[in-house]
Design a protein around this motif. Structure first.
Motif, short mmCIF file in Angstrom:
data_model
loop_
_atom_site.label_atom_id
_atom_site.label_comp_id
_atom_site.label_asym_id
_atom_site.label_seq_id
_atom_site.Cartn_x
_atom_site.Cartn_y
_atom_site.Cartn_z
N GLN A 167 -53.56 114.01 90.15
CA GLN A 167 -54.34 114.32 91.35
C GLN A 167 -55.82 114.47 90.99
O GLN A 167 -56.70 114.16 91.78
N GLN A 168 -56.08 114.92 89.77
CA GLN A 168 -57.47 115.16 89.38
C GLN A 168 -58.11 114.00 88.62
O GLN A 168 -59.26 113.66 88.87
N ASN A 217 -62.46 114.84 92.84
CA ASN A 217 -63.54 115.82 92.91
C ASN A 217 -64.88 115.30 92.40
O ASN A 217 -65.90 115.95 92.63
N ASN A 236 -61.75 113.25 105.39
CA ASN A 236 -60.81 114.06 104.61
C ASN A 236 -59.97 114.97 105.52
O ASN A 236 -58.74 115.03 105.40
N PHE A 271 -56.73 109.41 99.68
CA PHE A 271 -56.30 110.62 98.96
C PHE A 271 -55.75 111.64 99.94
O PHE A 271 -54.71 112.26 99.70
N TRP A 294 -49.29 119.28 96.55
CA TRP A 294 -49.02 120.71 96.81
C TRP A 294 -47.67 120.88 97.49
O TRP A 294 -46.97 121.88 97.28
C1 BGC Z 1 -57.20 119.20 95.62
C2 BGC Z 1 -58.62 119.65 95.40
C3 BGC Z 1 -59.53 118.78 96.24
C4 BGC Z 1 -59.10 118.79 97.69
C5 BGC Z 1 -59.90 117.81 98.49
C6 BGC Z 1 -56.86 119.28 97.08
O1 BGC Z 1 -55.55 118.85 97.31
O2 BGC Z 1 -56.33 120.02 94.87
O3 BGC Z 1 -58.94 119.56 94.03
O4 BGC Z 1 -60.87 119.24 96.15
O5 BGC Z 1 -57.74 118.45 97.81
O6 BGC Z 1 -59.51 117.80 99.83
#
Ligand code: BGC
Length: 510
Positions: free
Chosen positions: A290-291, A296, A327, A390, A399
């Motif tokens: 995810q990272q 980010n 987003n 994303f 999550w």
């Molecule tokens: C991520 C964060 C990110 C965010 C962006 C989350 O699911 O864990 O790192 O900044 O989404 O919307």
């Protein structure tokens, strides 16, 4: 659907207030506030919404730095790339520690005091950042804010999961993810609104408002009934549940919570044992993917990137607002779709969109670091496609899945490990991004993210199970490697063993 802990996941409860989209069995205490008593329903939703202010702060405090950096970097005698990276990423170091500490604290002193302390730390941290006399003090402030952000990322879904009735739990837990994206968007709007004055102190300081609201709001809430029962405070728990459930459901739920607690808590050894380790690895690798696929670098650095590439400060911030809005919108779409299409199509389809976005971003920088005309439009469009993709997949699905794939007994500990892996990977990417960018250029960095996204897709296709409508046993069997069949289709939800029913999607923190 109904998951291992009896929690319905995103979307199942929205709108109808009736049966979940995937036909999950809410069990004997299911739907206690689904329709009849709108007062109970309001109280539960109100409690979750107030708590989700913690998610809003998580989003605001991680997002605000993107615009603030534009002005901050000329303060204190000018900040180098590394110094800017430190301002951004020390928050993440704090978050790693915060997630760990909050898990233990919330077990020891309770969820409500932990959230109150988190709100106080938020207020102190943002005020210290706003009034900082020097760069080193600003670094300390970001670390302090990070403690609160990490704590929030753990305790908010924990508490919401524990006060929510099963039928509403999925939607209510997803409220936290929505609040994160809203917090990011609000921070972008404020950055944009304050761009003419360049007042980065106010950008940081305004977060004190929701932090105070979180503190005041949580004061009106009661302790988690789960935690109270664990402490033998059944009478208090009965009082809390009486406010949140119809009378006929209270005793039964207390008995079921007791049964879950009776199973005891699992230690680290069980987490690394044969039965759980494969699921643990899926969660940790998803956290890392995810990272390391770059989200980010966009959320934190897009305005700096676009500004350096030739856009004016306020156009760069406006483009950022567009990215933040996409987003939020795509997160709402994801929440509506997760229980209909399943997790895998969104995860894999979204990741393909992310790869396309990153490849386009890499192309925009080919041959020049200066983005003008068509190149600037391509770069912004690429970042929008990437972020939207994303938001519909890897953002919420990570999550959600870590709340679904772990057996009841180890869920809290395993989630804690996955969350910390997420913050750690976030830190590594954030601390190195600007340095990497000046070393290998936009094409190199975004090309690298595109490559890592392709690797992520390969992993998702092979290893991530579909959890929609599937039983815990089937998910666990898949993850143990005995015939992993990510697309094995849906199976009817299992009947809930009564003891698992009331447990939230987070369970006990490590
Ligand atoms: C991520 C964060 C990110 C965010 C962006 C989350 O699911 O864990 O790192 O900044 O989404 O919307």
């Amino acid at each position: 659907m109904t998951t291992s802990g009896g929690n319905e996941v995103s979307g199942g409860s929205r709108g109808s207030g009736g049966k979940s989209a995937s036909g999950g069995n809410p069990g004997p205490v299911g739907n206690p506030v689904g329709g009849a008593d709108s007062g109970l329903r309001r109280r539960v939703i109100g409690g979750a919404a107030v708590t989700a202010l913690g998610g809003l702060l998580f989003g605001y405090d991680t997002g605000v730095v993107s615009g603030a950096l534009l002005f901050l970097r000329t303060s204190f005698g000018g900040l180098s790339n590394f110094e800017q990276e430190l301002v951004t990423s020390l928050l993440l170091v704090g978050a790693i520690a915060g997630a760990l500490v909050a898990g233990r604290l919330s077990d020891r002193i309770g969820r409500k005091p932990t959230i109150l302390i988190t709100a106080v730390v938020f207020v102190l941290g943002v005020l210290l950042a706003a009034f900082t006399p020097s760069y080193p003090v600003l670094l300390i402030a970001r670390l302090v804010i990070g403690l609160a952000v990490g704590s929030s990322s753990m305790v908010v879904p924990l508490y919401i999961g524990e006060i929510a009735p099963p039928r509403l739990r999925g939607g209510l837990v997803s409220l936290n993810q929505l609040a994160i994206t809203l917090g990011i968007l609000v921070s972008y709007l404020i950055d944009y609104g304050l761009s003419s004055s360049g007042n980065w102190r106010l950008m940081f300081g305004l977060a004190a408002v929701p932090a105070v609201a979180l503190f005041a709001g949580i004061l009106t809430q009661r302790e988690s009934p789960y935690w109270l029962i664990e402490r033998g405070r059944d009478d208090e728990a009965r009082g809390v549940l009486a406010r949140l459930r119809p009378p006929g459901h209270v005793d039964q739920e207390i008995a079921e919570i007791r049964a879950v607690i009776g199973q005891g808590r699992a230690g680290l050894r069980e987490l690394l044992g044969r039965a759980v380790k494969p699921a643990l690895m899926v969660g940790v690798l998803m956290a890392v993917f995810q990272q390391v696929t770059g989200i980010n670098t966009v959320i934190y650095y897009a305005p700096s990137l676009l500004h350096d590439a030739g856009l004016g400060a306020s156009s760069a911030l406006l483009a950022n607002v567009g990215i933040g809005a996409v987003n939020v919108l795509m997160t709402i779409v994801a929440i509506r779709l997760l229980d209909r299409t399943g997790r895998r199509p969104l995860l894999i389809g979204g990741s393909i969109g992310m790869a396309v976005g990153m490849i386009a971003a890499a192309l925009a920088f080919v041959g020049s670091t200066h983005l003008t005309g068509a190149r600037a439009i391509l770069a912004i469009a690429a970042l929008v496609v990437y972020t939207g993709s994303f938001a519909i997949g890897l953002g919420p699905v990570f999550w959600l899945l870590i709340s679904e794939i772990y057996p009841q007994r180890v869920r809290g500990t395993a989630m804690s490990v996955a969350s910390m892996a997420n913050w750690l990977a976030n830190f590594v990417v954030t601390i190195s991004f600007l340095t990497l960018l000046s070393a290998i250029g936009g094409t190199g960095v975004f090309g690298l993210f595109a490559f890592l996204t392709l690797a992520a897709i390969w992993f998702f296709v092979r290893r991530v199970p579909e959890t929609k409508g599937r039983s815990l046993q089937a998910i666990e069997a898949d993850l143990r490697g005995s015939g992993l069949s990510p697309s094995a289709g849906e199976q009817p939800s299992r009947e809930q063993p009564p003891g698992e029913q009331p447990h939230g999607p987070v369970g006990h923190a490590a």
